[in-house]
Motif scaffolding. Structure first.
Motif, PDB file in Angstrom:
ATOM      1  N   ALA A  87       0.831  -1.205   0.000  1.00 30.88           N
ATOM      2  CA  ALA A  87       0.000   0.000   0.000  1.00 30.88           C
ATOM      3  C   ALA A  87       0.866   1.256   0.000  1.00 30.88           C
ATOM      4  CB  ALA A  87      -0.925  -0.010   1.220  1.00 30.88           C
ATOM      5  N   VAL A  88       1.941   1.235   0.774  1.00 33.18           N
ATOM      6  CA  VAL A  88       2.850   2.384   0.818  1.00 33.18           C
ATOM      7  C   VAL A  88       3.514   2.587  -0.544  1.00 33.18           C
ATOM      8  CG1 VAL A  88       5.015   3.245   1.805  1.00 33.18           C
ATOM      9  CG2 VAL A  88       3.282   2.235   3.300  1.00 33.18           C
ATOM     10  N   ALA A  89       3.941   1.491  -1.173  1.00 35.32           N
ATOM     11  CA  ALA A  89       4.583   1.592  -2.493  1.00 35.32           C
ATOM     12  C   ALA A  89       3.623   2.173  -3.523  1.00 35.32           C
ATOM     13  CB  ALA A  89       5.076   0.212  -2.930  1.00 35.32           C
ATOM     14  N   LEU A  90       2.350   1.780  -3.470  1.00 36.92           N
ATOM     15  CA  LEU A  90       1.350   2.336  -4.387  1.00 36.92           C
ATOM     16  C   LEU A  90       1.085   3.805  -4.088  1.00 36.92           C
ATOM     17  CD1 LEU A  90      -1.124  -0.672  -4.412  1.00 36.92           C
ATOM     18  CD2 LEU A  90       0.122   0.194  -6.404  1.00 36.92           C
ATOM     19  N   ARG A  91       0.990   4.132  -2.822  1.00 32.08           N
ATOM     20  CA  ARG A  91       0.751   5.527  -2.434  1.00 32.08           C
ATOM     21  C   ARG A  91       1.892   6.424  -2.898  1.00 32.08           C
ATOM     22  NH1 ARG A  91       1.494   8.265   2.656  1.00 32.08           N
ATOM     23  NH2 ARG A  91       3.526   7.203   2.592  1.00 32.08           N
ATOM     24  N   ASN A  92       3.117   5.925  -2.797  1.00 31.44           N
ATOM     25  CA  ASN A  92       4.291   6.722  -3.175  1.00 31.44           C
ATOM     26  C   ASN A  92       4.546   6.732  -4.680  1.00 31.44           C
ATOM     27  OD1 ASN A  92       4.688   7.223  -0.469  1.00 31.44           O
ATOM     28  ND2 ASN A  92       6.305   5.685  -0.221  1.00 31.44           N
ATOM     29  N   GLY A  93       3.789   5.947  -5.440  1.00 35.07           N
ATOM     30  CA  GLY A  93       3.994   5.894  -6.883  1.00 35.07           C
ATOM     31  C   GLY A  93       5.130   4.999  -7.313  1.00 35.07           C
ATOM     32  N   GLU A 102       1.126 -10.562  -8.343  1.00 38.04           N
ATOM     33  CA  GLU A 102       1.896 -11.778  -8.627  1.00 38.04           C
ATOM     34  C   GLU A 102       2.258 -12.495  -7.337  1.00 38.04           C
ATOM     35  OE1 GLU A 102       6.180 -13.239 -10.510  1.00 38.04           O
ATOM     36  OE2 GLU A 102       5.509 -11.164 -10.812  1.00 38.04           O
ATOM     37  N   HIS A 103       2.732 -11.754  -6.346  1.00 39.09           N
ATOM     38  CA  HIS A 103       3.156 -12.345  -5.082  1.00 39.09           C
ATOM     39  C   HIS A 103       2.017 -12.251  -4.066  1.00 39.09           C
ATOM     40  CE1 HIS A 103       6.818 -10.892  -7.181  1.00 39.09           C
ATOM     41  NE2 HIS A 103       7.279 -12.082  -6.815  1.00 39.09           N
ATOM     42  N   LEU A 104       1.604 -13.392  -3.557  1.00 38.72           N
ATOM     43  CA  LEU A 104       0.411 -13.450  -2.732  1.00 38.72           C
ATOM     44  C   LEU A 104       0.638 -14.198  -1.421  1.00 38.72           C
ATOM     45  CD1 LEU A 104      -2.107 -14.611  -5.517  1.00 38.72           C
ATOM     46  CD2 LEU A 104      -1.592 -12.235  -4.856  1.00 38.72           C
ATOM     47  N   LYS A 105      -0.152 -13.835  -0.442  1.00 43.94           N
ATOM     48  CA  LYS A 105      -0.276 -14.601   0.794  1.00 43.94           C
ATOM     49  C   LYS A 105      -1.759 -14.918   0.947  1.00 43.94           C
ATOM     50  CE  LYS A 105       0.669 -12.480   4.714  1.00 43.94           C
ATOM     51  NZ  LYS A 105       1.440 -12.009   5.899  1.00 43.94           N
ATOM     52  N   ILE A 106      -2.090 -16.203   1.009  1.00 45.16           N
ATOM     53  CA  ILE A 106      -3.485 -16.617   1.085  1.00 45.16           C
ATOM     54  C   ILE A 106      -3.771 -17.196   2.465  1.00 45.16           C
ATOM     55  CG2 ILE A 106      -5.296 -18.041   0.071  1.00 45.16           C
ATOM     56  CD1 ILE A 106      -3.747 -18.132  -2.499  1.00 45.16           C
ATOM     57  N   PHE A 107      -4.747 -16.620   3.147  1.00 44.92           N
ATOM     58  CA  PHE A 107      -5.177 -17.123   4.446  1.00 44.92           C
ATOM     59  C   PHE A 107      -6.386 -18.028   4.280  1.00 44.92           C
ATOM     60  CE2 PHE A 107      -3.010 -13.229   5.720  1.00 44.92           C
ATOM     61  CZ  PHE A 107      -2.350 -13.606   6.888  1.00 44.92           C
ATOM     62  N   GLU A 208       7.410  -7.829  -3.693  1.00 36.47           N
ATOM     63  CA  GLU A 208       8.329  -8.930  -3.984  1.00 36.47           C
ATOM     64  C   GLU A 208       9.231  -9.226  -2.798  1.00 36.47           C
ATOM     65  OE1 GLU A 208      11.589 -10.304  -7.395  1.00 36.47           O
ATOM     66  OE2 GLU A 208      10.562  -8.364  -7.542  1.00 36.47           O
ATOM     67  N   SER A 209       9.656  -8.172  -2.077  1.00 35.98           N
ATOM     68  CA  SER A 209      10.566  -8.362  -0.940  1.00 35.98           C
ATOM     69  C   SER A 209       9.894  -9.057   0.236  1.00 35.98           C
ATOM     70  CB  SER A 209      11.129  -7.004  -0.487  1.00 35.98           C
ATOM     71  OG  SER A 209      10.099  -6.146  -0.065  1.00 35.98           O
ATOM     72  N   GLU A 210       8.555  -8.965   0.326  1.00 36.47           N
ATOM     73  CA  GLU A 210       7.836  -9.645   1.417  1.00 36.47           C
ATOM     74  C   GLU A 210       7.577 -11.114   1.114  1.00 36.47           C
ATOM     75  OE1 GLU A 210       4.659  -6.811   3.426  1.00 36.47           O
ATOM     76  OE2 GLU A 210       4.520  -6.704   1.232  1.00 36.47           O
ATOM     77  N   PHE A 211       7.666 -11.478  -0.139  1.00 37.55           N
ATOM     78  CA  PHE A 211       7.275 -12.823  -0.556  1.00 37.55           C
ATOM     79  C   PHE A 211       8.284 -13.836  -0.081  1.00 37.55           C
ATOM     80  CE2 PHE A 211       7.147 -16.195  -3.842  1.00 37.55           C
ATOM     81  CZ  PHE A 211       5.843 -16.612  -3.656  1.00 37.55           C
ATOM     82  N   SER A 212       7.757 -14.905   0.563  1.00 34.12           N
ATOM     83  CA  SER A 212       8.647 -15.982   0.961  1.00 34.12           C
ATOM     84  C   SER A 212       7.990 -17.306   0.629  1.00 34.12           C
ATOM     85  CB  SER A 212       9.004 -15.873   2.419  1.00 34.12           C
ATOM     86  OG  SER A 212       8.242 -16.328   3.323  1.00 34.12           O
TER      87      SER A 212
END
Length: 213
Positions: A87-93, A102-107, A208-212
């Motif tokens: 969200a921060v990356a989108l807000r900052n452009g 592409e990178h997802l976390k599914i609960f 991408e950096s959060e994806f593990s």
């Protein structure tokens, strides 16, 4: 409107922790509070920027009491959520909406199995948010406005076990988010959640950096 959902750590009562402290309660005072999942608190803000700003205002509490910060931005998706970093990356452009997903976390989403009070989680026995806010304001007046919260268990007894629902009562708590699965969406296909047998899932888009995997 952009939605913010905070999911509490397993060992805390998130509503109590946020509404029993003056600074966080004031930051949330202009919003209608909701509890879409077990041990969570959600609000609707006017924009993605406002959602990120609210999270920044609550940073001290997020570090201590929150496991997941989820943000839902309609311009990106009406169904999927964003991580706070995304969200921060989108807000900052730094990213465009089309570059996410592409990178997802599914609960997995588990719903309470039985309506009896004896089967409810501790979170389902939390006091109503507005009543709790009023109670803690009275406590702070008596105690000089100390930011330190008292034991949440002292406020949760059998008489408060039912969640008010209009003119009646609803004895079943909200659904619970369980065991996230990290996956990669390829060619528009989302892998199936297979960690538990659940009927529903919740998808969170990550950077991408959060994806593990």
């Amino acid at each position: 409107m952009t939605r913010v959902c905070l999911v509490g750590s397993p060992d805390v009562s998130l509503q109590y922790e946020l509404l029993s402290r003056e600074t966080s309660r004031e930051a949330l005072s202009t919003y209608d509070l909701d509890r879409p999942f077990e041990n969570s608190l959600a609000v609707r803000t006017v924009s993605l920027g406002a959602a990120v700003s609210l999270c920044n205002d609550l940073q001290w509490y997020l570090v201590r009491f929150v496991d997941e910060v989820l943000i839902q931005e309609p311009s990106v998706s009406d169904e999927e959520w964003l991580s706070r970093d995304l969200a921060v990356a989108l807000r900052n452009g730094d990213l465009e909406p089309a570059e996410t997903g592409e990178h997802l976390k599914i609960f997995g989403v588990e719903r309470p199995e039985a309506p009896g009070l004896e089967n409810q989680s501790d979170d389902a026995r939390e006091p109503d948010g507005r009543q709790l806010a009023a109670d803690t304001r009275n406590d702070e007046s008596e105690n000089g406005g100390d930011e330190q919260a008292t034991d949440a268990d002292s406020r949760t007894g059998p008489a408060q076990a039912l969640v008010q629902a209009g003119d009646g009562v609803e004895p079943v708590g909200p659904p619970k988010l369980v065991e996230p699965l990290y996956v990669r969406r390829t060619d528009g296909e989302t892998p199936t959640y297979d960690l538990r047998d659940v009927e529903e899932t919740l998808i969170v888009r990550l950077t991408e950096s959060e994806f593990s995997p």
